[in-house]
Design an enzyme around this catalytic site. Sequence first.
Site, short mmCIF file in Angstrom:
data_model
loop_
_atom_site.label_atom_id
_atom_site.label_comp_id
_atom_site.label_asym_id
_atom_site.label_seq_id
_atom_site.Cartn_x
_atom_site.Cartn_y
_atom_site.Cartn_z
N ASN A 1 0.83 -1.21 0.00
CA ASN A 1 0.00 0.00 0.00
C ASN A 1 0.86 1.25 0.00
OD1 ASN A 1 -0.38 1.79 2.70
ND2 ASN A 1 0.34 -0.28 3.25
N ASN B 1 4.10 5.99 15.71
CA ASN B 1 4.35 5.38 14.39
C ASN B 1 5.69 5.85 13.85
OD1 ASN B 1 4.40 4.53 11.75
ND2 ASN B 1 2.26 5.03 11.33
N CYS C 1 6.22 3.93 9.21
CA CYS C 1 5.65 4.11 7.87
C CYS C 1 6.76 4.35 6.85
CB CYS C 1 4.68 5.28 7.87
SG CYS C 1 3.88 5.56 6.27
N THR D 1 5.37 -2.01 7.97
CA THR D 1 5.49 -2.56 6.62
C THR D 1 6.89 -2.40 6.03
OG1 THR D 1 4.62 -0.47 5.76
CG2 THR D 1 3.06 -2.29 6.08
N CYS E 1 22.84 -38.47 2.84
CA CYS E 1 21.87 -37.49 3.32
C CYS E 1 22.48 -36.62 4.41
CB CYS E 1 20.62 -38.20 3.84
SG CYS E 1 19.35 -37.06 4.45
N CYS F 1 8.05 -32.05 -1.07
CA CYS F 1 7.06 -33.13 -1.16
C CYS F 1 5.65 -32.57 -1.03
CB CYS F 1 7.31 -34.17 -0.07
SG CYS F 1 6.13 -35.54 -0.10
#
Length: 429
Positions: free
Chosen positions: A75, A134, A137, A203, A383, A393
């Site tokens: 956004n 905040n 942002c 974000t 392995c 898988c």
Amino acid sequence: MADLSIEFCGIKSINPFWLASAPPTDKAYNVVRAFEAGWGGVVWKTLGEDPAAVNVSSRYSAHYGKNREVLGFNNIELITDRSLEINLQEITQVKKDWPDRVIIVSLMLPCEERLWADIMPKVEATGADGIELNFGCPHGMPERGMGAAVGQVPEYVEMVTRWCKQNTKLPVIVKLTPNITDVRAPARAAKAGGADAVSLINTINSITHLDLDQMVAFPIVGGASTHGGYCGSAVKPIALNMVAEIARDPQTAGLPISGIGGIGNWRDAAEFIALGSGCVQVCTAAMLHGFRIVEEMKDGLSRWMDQKGYKSISEFSGKAVPNTTDWKYLNMNYQVIAQINQDDCIKCGRCYVACEDTSHQSINQLIDAVTGARTYEVNKEECVGCNLCEITCPVQGCITMVPQDTGKPYMNWTQDPRNPRAEKVAETV
């Protein structure tokens, strides 16, 4: 039945599920509908100084998986585009009507002490339960010296946090940006400034995809675009790591954490809480599926807690933190080997291709000379237990990683004779 109520930095909530500061919490109408649906609290969409911010159109884009499943959400929307007065009036009324629900007010202002000192008593007068700063942002606001522009500089984080604590009695939660090298630095600064808690993550800077005909990224605004804030299930691994880093850092250990980032179901919430979160905030999942998702979240978490014998959230909050460590302290002598359940195997060969082409060539493809039927078996000697076959898988549980008895004691990298600096590292740990 499990008790989902919590107390977060002195704030009591009927459950740990809060809506994050975002479009779902931008007005009284939304918040009331959320409370009716059963959310324990909300962080009101970020308020700022007047005149209010002005948004562009369009504002959102997405990163899709198969069948248009939204994996990540982007956004470029700014903080509230409604006046401070209207927001404060609505917060006051909603808190009056819903006294048992938590309302945290998110704030973002320029780095001027007088502005923060002026807004604090106005927010307190609403009856709100706390304040979230905040500092995360990543778009639009940093260009104005706010948001991530503050959150990326620990000295600014500490300074503004201290201003706020000096001018309010409400709990102050500092929302941290993930767009930084080491999230522990601003978390330490927030604590030094007197923060009662931190919330994370905000974000992540992102561009989701392009229109290759117009040669412009989404969302498109008049033939141009910009980076935005990335959220949704795709950011959960990043958020979990940053939450864990703060929870296990000796300098911030014990600092309450509100976990944010890709939480869409009860299991996501439980994972954040196990890594140190006292409550969780949700945004993208609510935007995609509506407020009613909280019903399944509460029910699922309650049932899981009953199954595990946890009577309260606090009984498993942070329980995974002691098991999260630095790579150098992992047991070098621990070993697992892949095992294929032949009854469940659908013979697709994906494990073989992945291992043969990109890993350790430790899966054998056996082809029957008569029928042409294929069978896949693990070469245990080759392995290394990397988990790639299990991951590729398509049948859950068909391939398992089985611990091996090596007969060797615990030994980490600081003790390993193969480490050319083993003695030196061991001395400085």
